[in-house]
Design an enzyme around this catalytic site. Structure first.
Site, mmCIF file in Angstrom:
data_model
loop_
_atom_site.group_PDB
_atom_site.id
_atom_site.type_symbol
_atom_site.label_atom_id
_atom_site.label_comp_id
_atom_site.label_asym_id
_atom_site.label_seq_id
_atom_site.Cartn_x
_atom_site.Cartn_y
_atom_site.Cartn_z
ATOM 1 C CE LYS A 118 -4.402 -1.597 1.495
ATOM 2 N NZ LYS A 118 -5.481 -1.623 2.454
ATOM 3 C CE LYS A 201 -6.851 -8.473 -1.787
ATOM 4 N NZ LYS A 201 -6.551 -7.959 -0.447
ATOM 5 C CE LYS A 204 -13.740 -3.803 1.463
ATOM 6 N NZ LYS A 204 -13.345 -3.409 2.799
HETATM 7 P P1 TYM Z 1 -11.134 -5.867 4.481
HETATM 8 O O1 TYM Z 1 -12.127 -4.812 4.799
HETATM 9 O O2 TYM Z 1 -10.116 -5.589 3.434
HETATM 10 O O3 TYM Z 1 -11.865 -7.213 4.052
HETATM 11 C C1 TYM Z 1 -12.886 -7.782 4.840
HETATM 12 C C2 TYM Z 1 -12.804 -9.297 4.800
HETATM 13 O O4 TYM Z 1 -12.901 -9.773 3.443
HETATM 14 C C3 TYM Z 1 -11.807 -10.645 3.158
HETATM 15 N N1 TYM Z 1 -11.433 -10.478 1.748
HETATM 16 C C4 TYM Z 1 -11.383 -11.483 0.854
HETATM 17 N N2 TYM Z 1 -11.626 -12.796 0.985
HETATM 18 C C5 TYM Z 1 -11.490 -13.567 -0.129
HETATM 19 N N3 TYM Z 1 -11.121 -13.078 -1.341
HETATM 20 C C6 TYM Z 1 -10.871 -11.758 -1.512
HETATM 21 N N4 TYM Z 1 -10.535 -11.288 -2.698
HETATM 22 C C7 TYM Z 1 -10.990 -10.898 -0.379
HETATM 23 N N5 TYM Z 1 -10.824 -9.561 -0.182
HETATM 24 C C8 TYM Z 1 -11.093 -9.330 1.118
HETATM 25 C C9 TYM Z 1 -10.687 -10.168 4.069
HETATM 26 O O5 TYM Z 1 -9.717 -11.172 4.277
HETATM 27 C C10 TYM Z 1 -11.453 -9.829 5.334
HETATM 28 O O6 TYM Z 1 -11.673 -10.987 6.114
HETATM 29 N N6 TYM Z 1 -7.699 -5.654 8.125
HETATM 30 C C11 TYM Z 1 -9.018 -6.141 7.786
HETATM 31 C C12 TYM Z 1 -10.134 -5.627 8.698
HETATM 32 C C13 TYM Z 1 -9.880 -5.802 10.171
HETATM 33 C C14 TYM Z 1 -10.065 -6.995 10.891
HETATM 34 C C15 TYM Z 1 -9.773 -6.673 12.256
HETATM 35 C C16 TYM Z 1 -10.425 -8.298 10.526
HETATM 36 C C17 TYM Z 1 -9.516 -4.824 11.043
HETATM 37 N N7 TYM Z 1 -9.449 -5.343 12.316
HETATM 38 C C18 TYM Z 1 -9.818 -7.638 13.246
HETATM 39 C C19 TYM Z 1 -10.474 -9.256 11.551
HETATM 40 C C20 TYM Z 1 -10.183 -8.921 12.892
HETATM 41 C C21 TYM Z 1 -9.345 -5.713 6.368
HETATM 42 O O7 TYM Z 1 -8.758 -4.807 5.856
HETATM 43 O O8 TYM Z 1 -10.414 -6.359 5.828
#
Ligand code: TYM
Length: 339
Positions: A118, A201, A204
């Site tokens: 990033k 991947k 968003k």
């Molecule tokens: P975020 O908001 O990017 O994504 C949310 C969840 O979606 C999953 N994900 C995917 N799974 C499969 N294929 C994909 N292409 C894909 N893109 C996203 C992510 O793995 C995630 O589970 N850092 C985290 C948010 C967070 C969090 C936490 C999660 C902050 N604190 C504590 C668990 C526990 C994030 O950016 O998710």
């Protein structure tokens, strides 16, 4: 929270309110939570403090927060059974993040690949919050003494760090204060790929809307996106081996598999020797059936901010109760004045 379910497990997970929630978020994370909620105490957070670590996500945060709340509920997360809340509403997240940062060697953060991706070439100008993002994530999980964290594969390294931080803290104070959280990365869709490039991947932040199925996409849009999804000129694979080096096909088959619970072998058997068009048409039907139902429900929920906000306020009260107690115990363990 009344502990009426499996006493020794506490599930925690979250999604950033950055807009464009997609099929990867649903199949990689949210859908798995729906199953977990039946037998476990669960806390599902909307992690808005994480969303402001990059400048492009700082706008429309309120609307995006409500959109994630609506997506949770529309996907089947029951607000009566679980805690659904917004991270910035519970001060303990930021407070614990600081306390944990004092136990996190910089070398551990230097290894985080997401920061490198990033921040890109301009590391010197990247915000400190983007660098310390994984410590805040550890704080989210450990604040509630969570034991299990269901996420997609891209979060694996962050979860390993959360485990290391919990262990470092426990070792320092010679007390098993934090459980060491277990990642739950399960199913065929832990890493859904872009519809335009099977090596990237689904994300968003991909500038091409065609690269992903959004949870807000209408039936028409889903059908068009699947029709246009990249494939290759070879026929539908006849066996597993023929999936090698065909990342786009593998991705579409994985999506179909996750949506239908058919194994990859069963899908190959069902569609081999058929035209790709037939497979794509069936994939579209399956996606439209599920995703456009979520989309319609989300739109309905988003017309009722009073209802959505009441759920988030209620969730905040419940989360705060657990968080405040744990922060008090932690301060007492550290030996701060006035606890
Ligand atoms: P975020 O908001 O990017 O994504 C949310 C969840 O979606 C999953 N994900 C995917 N799974 C499969 N294929 C994909 N292409 C894909 N893109 C996203 C992510 O793995 C995630 O589970 N850092 C985290 C948010 C967070 C969090 C936490 C999660 C902050 N604190 C504590 C668990 C526990 C994030 O950016 O998710």
């Amino acid at each position: 929270m009344e502990r009426t379910k499996t006493e020794d497990k506490l599930i925690f997970s979250g999604v950033q309110p950055t807009g464009n929630l997609h099929l990867g978020n649903y199949l990689g994370a949210i859908r798995n939570w729906v199953d977990l909620q039946n037998n476990n105490n669960c806390i599902f957070c909307i992690v808005d403090l994480h969303a402001i670590t990059t400048s492009e996500n700082r706008t429309q945060i309120l609307q995006n927060t409500r959109e994630v709340a609506a997506a949770y509920i529309a996907s089947g997360i029951d607000p009566q059974k679980n805690i659904i809340f917004v991270q910035s509403n519970v001060a303990g997240h930021s407070e614990l993040s600081w306390l944990l940062s004092c136990h996190t060697p910089i070398g551990w953060l230097n290894r985080m690949t997401q920061f490198k991706d990033k921040a890109g070439k301009n590391k010197e100008k990247a915000p400190l919050g983007l660098y310390s993002y994984p410590v805040l994530m550890a704080a989210d999980i450990l604040l509630y003494k969570s034991t299990h964290v269901p996420v997609g594969e891209d979060q694996k390294q962050h979860l390993e760090l959360s485990r290391d931080i919990a262990q470092a803290f426990n070792r320092y104070y010679n007390k098993e204060f934090f459980p060491v959280p277990e990642p739950v990365i399960s199913g065929n869709a832990t890493r859904l790929m872009s519809l335009k490039d099977g090596l990237k991947k689904m994300s968003k932040s991909d500038p091409s809307d065609q690269s992903r199925i959004n949870l807000t996409d209408s039936a028409d849009v889903i059908v068009k996106k699947i029709q246009k999804a990249k494939t290759d000129s070879d026929p539908f694979p006849l066996n597993h081996d023929q999936l090698t080096n065909r990342p786009e096909i593998k991705n579409l088959i994985n999506i179909y598999s996750t949506m239908t619970d058919l194994s990859v072998d069963e899908i190959i058997k069902k569609f081999n020797e058929k035209d790709f068009k037939i497979f794509k048409n069936e994939l579209s039907d399956v996606l439209v059936d599920k995703i456009s139902k979520i989309s319609v429900e989300m739109k309905k929920l988003l017309t009722d901010n009073i209802y959505l906000d009441s759920i988030l306020k209620n969730g905040c009260e419940k989360a705060e109760k657990i968080a405040n107690k744990n922060i008090r115990d932690l301060k007492s363990l550290i030996g701060f004045f006035g606890v």
